[in-house]
Motif scaffolding. Structure first.
Motif, PDB file in Angstrom:
ATOM      1  N   LEU A  26       0.853  -1.187   0.000  1.00 41.72           N
ATOM      2  CA  LEU A  26       0.000   0.000   0.000  1.00 41.72           C
ATOM      3  C   LEU A  26       0.888   1.236   0.000  1.00 41.72           C
ATOM      4  O   LEU A  26       1.849   1.305   0.766  1.00 41.72           O
ATOM      5  CB  LEU A  26      -0.873  -0.014   1.263  1.00 41.72           C
ATOM      6  CG  LEU A  26      -2.072   0.913   1.332  1.00 41.72           C
ATOM      7  CD1 LEU A  26      -3.141   0.477   0.346  1.00 41.72           C
ATOM      8  CD2 LEU A  26      -2.660   0.890   2.746  1.00 41.72           C
ATOM      9  N   THR A  27       0.596   2.192  -0.855  1.00 34.06           N
ATOM     10  CA  THR A  27       1.350   3.440  -0.887  1.00 34.06           C
ATOM     11  C   THR A  27       0.401   4.605  -0.665  1.00 34.06           C
ATOM     12  O   THR A  27      -0.559   4.791  -1.418  1.00 34.06           O
ATOM     13  CB  THR A  27       2.087   3.627  -2.224  1.00 34.06           C
ATOM     14  OG1 THR A  27       3.039   2.569  -2.391  1.00 34.06           O
ATOM     15  CG2 THR A  27       2.816   4.960  -2.253  1.00 34.06           C
ATOM     16  N   VAL A  28       0.659   5.380   0.385  1.00 33.43           N
ATOM     17  CA  VAL A  28      -0.111   6.584   0.695  1.00 33.43           C
ATOM     18  C   VAL A  28       0.726   7.775   0.233  1.00 33.43           C
ATOM     19  O   VAL A  28       1.845   7.982   0.709  1.00 33.43           O
ATOM     20  CB  VAL A  28      -0.400   6.694   2.203  1.00 33.43           C
ATOM     21  CG1 VAL A  28      -1.267   7.921   2.486  1.00 33.43           C
ATOM     22  CG2 VAL A  28      -1.080   5.427   2.710  1.00 33.43           C
ATOM     23  N   LYS A  29       0.201   8.545  -0.684  1.00 34.87           N
ATOM     24  CA  LYS A  29       0.943   9.663  -1.246  1.00 34.87           C
ATOM     25  C   LYS A  29       1.052  10.816  -0.247  1.00 34.87           C
ATOM     26  O   LYS A  29       0.241  10.945   0.672  1.00 34.87           O
ATOM     27  CB  LYS A  29       0.261  10.153  -2.523  1.00 34.87           C
ATOM     28  CG  LYS A  29       0.172   9.105  -3.621  1.00 34.87           C
ATOM     29  CD  LYS A  29      -0.628   9.631  -4.803  1.00 34.87           C
ATOM     30  CE  LYS A  29      -0.820   8.569  -5.877  1.00 34.87           C
ATOM     31  NZ  LYS A  29      -1.689   9.054  -6.978  1.00 34.87           N
ATOM     32  N   ASP A  30       2.052  11.647  -0.461  1.00 32.96           N
ATOM     33  CA  ASP A  30       2.268  12.817   0.383  1.00 32.96           C
ATOM     34  C   ASP A  30       1.008  13.694   0.397  1.00 32.96           C
ATOM     35  O   ASP A  30       0.509  14.107  -0.658  1.00 32.96           O
ATOM     36  CB  ASP A  30       3.450  13.608  -0.173  1.00 32.96           C
ATOM     37  CG  ASP A  30       3.872  14.753   0.734  1.00 32.96           C
ATOM     38  OD1 ASP A  30       3.344  14.849   1.853  1.00 32.96           O
ATOM     39  OD2 ASP A  30       4.732  15.552   0.313  1.00 32.96           O
ATOM     40  N   GLY A  31       0.469  13.953   1.596  1.00 28.78           N
ATOM     41  CA  GLY A  31      -0.699  14.804   1.731  1.00 28.78           C
ATOM     42  C   GLY A  31      -2.028  14.121   1.490  1.00 28.78           C
ATOM     43  O   GLY A  31      -3.078  14.763   1.544  1.00 28.78           O
ATOM     44  N   PHE A  33      -5.311  11.560   2.073  1.00 30.08           N
ATOM     45  CA  PHE A  33      -6.157  11.032   3.143  1.00 30.08           C
ATOM     46  C   PHE A  33      -6.601   9.635   2.708  1.00 30.08           C
ATOM     47  O   PHE A  33      -7.415   9.491   1.799  1.00 30.08           O
ATOM     48  CB  PHE A  33      -7.371  11.941   3.344  1.00 30.08           C
ATOM     49  CG  PHE A  33      -8.155  11.659   4.605  1.00 30.08           C
ATOM     50  CD1 PHE A  33      -8.655  10.403   4.903  1.00 30.08           C
ATOM     51  CD2 PHE A  33      -8.413  12.682   5.501  1.00 30.08           C
ATOM     52  CE1 PHE A  33      -9.374  10.165   6.056  1.00 30.08           C
ATOM     53  CE2 PHE A  33      -9.149  12.467   6.667  1.00 30.08           C
ATOM     54  CZ  PHE A  33      -9.629  11.199   6.943  1.00 30.08           C
ATOM     55  N   VAL A  34      -6.049   8.619   3.347  1.00 31.75           N
ATOM     56  CA  VAL A  34      -6.365   7.225   3.009  1.00 31.75           C
ATOM     57  C   VAL A  34      -7.092   6.578   4.180  1.00 31.75           C
ATOM     58  O   VAL A  34      -6.683   6.725   5.335  1.00 31.75           O
ATOM     59  CB  VAL A  34      -5.092   6.431   2.669  1.00 31.75           C
ATOM     60  CG1 VAL A  34      -5.361   4.925   2.670  1.00 31.75           C
ATOM     61  CG2 VAL A  34      -4.568   6.859   1.308  1.00 31.75           C
ATOM     62  N   VAL A  35      -8.170   5.873   3.883  1.00 33.23           N
ATOM     63  CA  VAL A  35      -8.958   5.199   4.901  1.00 33.23           C
ATOM     64  C   VAL A  35      -8.770   3.693   4.770  1.00 33.23           C
ATOM     65  O   VAL A  35      -8.870   3.137   3.674  1.00 33.23           O
ATOM     66  CB  VAL A  35     -10.453   5.546   4.762  1.00 33.23           C
ATOM     67  CG1 VAL A  35     -11.265   4.820   5.833  1.00 33.23           C
ATOM     68  CG2 VAL A  35     -10.672   7.047   4.867  1.00 33.23           C
ATOM     69  N   LEU A  36      -8.467   3.043   5.896  1.00 33.68           N
ATOM     70  CA  LEU A  36      -8.437   1.585   5.969  1.00 33.68           C
ATOM     71  C   LEU A  36      -9.775   1.137   6.533  1.00 33.68           C
ATOM     72  O   LEU A  36     -10.167   1.548   7.629  1.00 33.68           O
ATOM     73  CB  LEU A  36      -7.305   1.090   6.870  1.00 33.68           C
ATOM     74  CG  LEU A  36      -5.888   1.572   6.564  1.00 33.68           C
ATOM     75  CD1 LEU A  36      -4.894   0.908   7.523  1.00 33.68           C
ATOM     76  CD2 LEU A  36      -5.499   1.296   5.131  1.00 33.68           C
ATOM     77  N   VAL A 190      -3.665   8.557   7.677  1.00 35.21           N
ATOM     78  CA  VAL A 190      -4.189   7.197   7.561  1.00 35.21           C
ATOM     79  C   VAL A 190      -5.253   7.037   8.636  1.00 35.21           C
ATOM     80  O   VAL A 190      -4.974   7.216   9.825  1.00 35.21           O
ATOM     81  CB  VAL A 190      -3.084   6.135   7.722  1.00 35.21           C
ATOM     82  CG1 VAL A 190      -3.674   4.731   7.531  1.00 35.21           C
ATOM     83  CG2 VAL A 190      -1.969   6.372   6.713  1.00 35.21           C
ATOM     84  N   TYR A 191      -6.456   6.698   8.216  1.00 35.71           N
ATOM     85  CA  TYR A 191      -7.635   6.707   9.087  1.00 35.71           C
ATOM     86  C   TYR A 191      -8.269   5.322   9.063  1.00 35.71           C
ATOM     87  O   TYR A 191      -8.499   4.760   7.986  1.00 35.71           O
ATOM     88  CB  TYR A 191      -8.602   7.752   8.543  1.00 35.71           C
ATOM     89  CG  TYR A 191      -9.862   8.016   9.328  1.00 35.71           C
ATOM     90  CD1 TYR A 191     -10.003   9.169  10.084  1.00 35.71           C
ATOM     91  CD2 TYR A 191     -10.945   7.146   9.286  1.00 35.71           C
ATOM     92  CE1 TYR A 191     -11.176   9.449  10.780  1.00 35.71           C
ATOM     93  CE2 TYR A 191     -12.115   7.402   9.984  1.00 35.71           C
ATOM     94  CZ  TYR A 191     -12.227   8.557  10.722  1.00 35.71           C
ATOM     95  OH  TYR A 191     -13.385   8.822  11.402  1.00 35.71           O
TER      96      TYR A 191
END
Length: 374
Positions: A26-31, A33-36, A190-191
């Motif tokens: 999983l890659t979360v980009k800079d800035g 908002f990613v929800v798991l 990451v939420y």
């Protein structure tokens, strides 16, 4: 700010047992908002705790801004975490609660006061800085917890079901505030939540987990419009997608005695895999409803949910000559229960007979055994 990368990251609590998180990529980009999101036991909170340094990484790696976090203590990761239980000091004021991490970091009193005032202005807490937590509502307490994280100016925000202790109305307003705040600050976030509606309304992208494995990582619109498998299709959407196991015919598939034609390319895909049945998915809004005796699949309305602008009909399908007697199951079995969305004030009542016709353009087809999208 920073990007976050889960690279085949795994967490195994008991040697030889099934991993709680299984090779998560999983890659979360800079800035971003990613929800798991996922059901209980899916591994979403464990993945967040691995990123926070509260759980060990038993395989693979987790990187923040390119730096491998394996073996790095939580306090050295430059992250801030917000929990569901607020974790405020009851004997300290709002201002003192927000300033506490800065005090522990050694900032002088004036610098602390400046940062607290700035965060309080962003969160609408300026008038509450001298109050104790007991004098605040649940939503205000959660904003104080967020303020305590904001003043630290971390590279990454982590939020573990922060709205679960709020009532329904407060959840809606607070999730809007959190999403707007994150976009204003631009901090990688990451939420974690178990609520798919919360996930779909807040995240730039959503990662859906089940049994420790990533099922799909996409924008909310892509998850809804093109689910990768039957699990995603059944989880995303409220009410969930209707899923039926149906036989394949020469022209398409047959649902409750009604043949639904499919495009040639779709029929070719089914034929190439030599499938005699498939899993057919139809969203509640992809049905048209007519009165009993009209064209379509006969169905009985068992429950009507009136929501003002919309109504949901929960019913039972039957073949044209099938039994729709009152002795049938209220919700139907796996392959005859149906949910239909109609306009508000539909006029439908429990016990009514209707005819349903699905929109061919909105159909979803999945492998009957693997669940993969066809």
């Amino acid at each position: 700010m920073a990007d976050v990368v889960f690279d085949q990251a795994s967490r195994i609590y008991t040697p030889g047992a099934k991993p709680a998180v299984d090779r998560l990529d999983l890659t979360v980009k800079d800035g971003e908002f990613v929800v798991l999101v996922g059901p209980s036991g899916s591994g979403k909170s464990t993945a967040l705790r691995m990123l926070a340094g509260l759980e060990e990484i038993d395989g693979g790696a987790i990187r923040i801004d390119g730096e491998n976090m394996v073996g790095v203590a939580s306090k050295d990761r430059d992250i801030a975490m917000v929990f569901q239980n607020y974790a405020l000091y009851p004997n300290k004021t709002v201002g003192e609660n927000m300033a506490f991490p800065l005090k522990m970091a050694g900032l002088d009193k004036d610098a602390r006061a400046t940062k607290v005032r700035e965060a309080a202005a962003i969160l609408g807490l300026t008038d509450y800085l001298d109050r104790k937590p007991r004098a605040l509502s649940g939503g205000q307490r959660q904003r104080v917890a967020m303020g305590r994280a904001i003043v630290r100016e971390p590279r990454v925000f982590l939020m573990d079901e922060p709205l679960s202790n709020l009532d329904a109305k407060m959840r809606v307003s607070t999730r809007t505030e959190i999403a707007a705040l994150q976009r204003r600050l631009g901090v990688t976030t990451v939420y974690v939540t178990h609520d798919q509606v919360e996930a779909m309304t807040m995240g730039d992208r959503v990662a859906l987990l089940a049994d420790g494995k990533l099922q799909q990582f996409a924008t909310p619109a892509d998850l809804y419009d093109r689910p990768d498998n039957a699990f995603v299709a059944g989880f995303i959407g409220s009410p969930a997608m209707n899923l039926f196991t149906v036989p394949v015919t020469e022209r398409g598939v047959r649902l409750a005695g009604h043949e639904i034609g499919l495009p040639q390319d779709v029929r070719s895909t089914i034929g190439a895999q030599q499938l005699s049945t498939v899993t057919l998915g139809i969203r509640p809004e992809q049905w048209s409803v007519s009165s009993d005796g009209g064209e379509g699949i006969p169905a009985r309305v068992d429950v009507v949910e009136e929501l003002g602008s919309d109504a949901y009909l929960y019913g039972t399908l039957a073949e044209s000559s099938g039994d729709l007697s009152a002795t049938a199951s209220l919700t139907g079995s796996k392959d005859d229960a149906v949910v239909v969305r109609t306009g508000g004030r539909s006029g439908a009542r429990r016990g009514d007979r209707v005819a349903l016709t699905p929109s061919v353009e909105g159909l979803h087809l999945f492998h009957p055994e693997t669940g993969a999208r066809l």
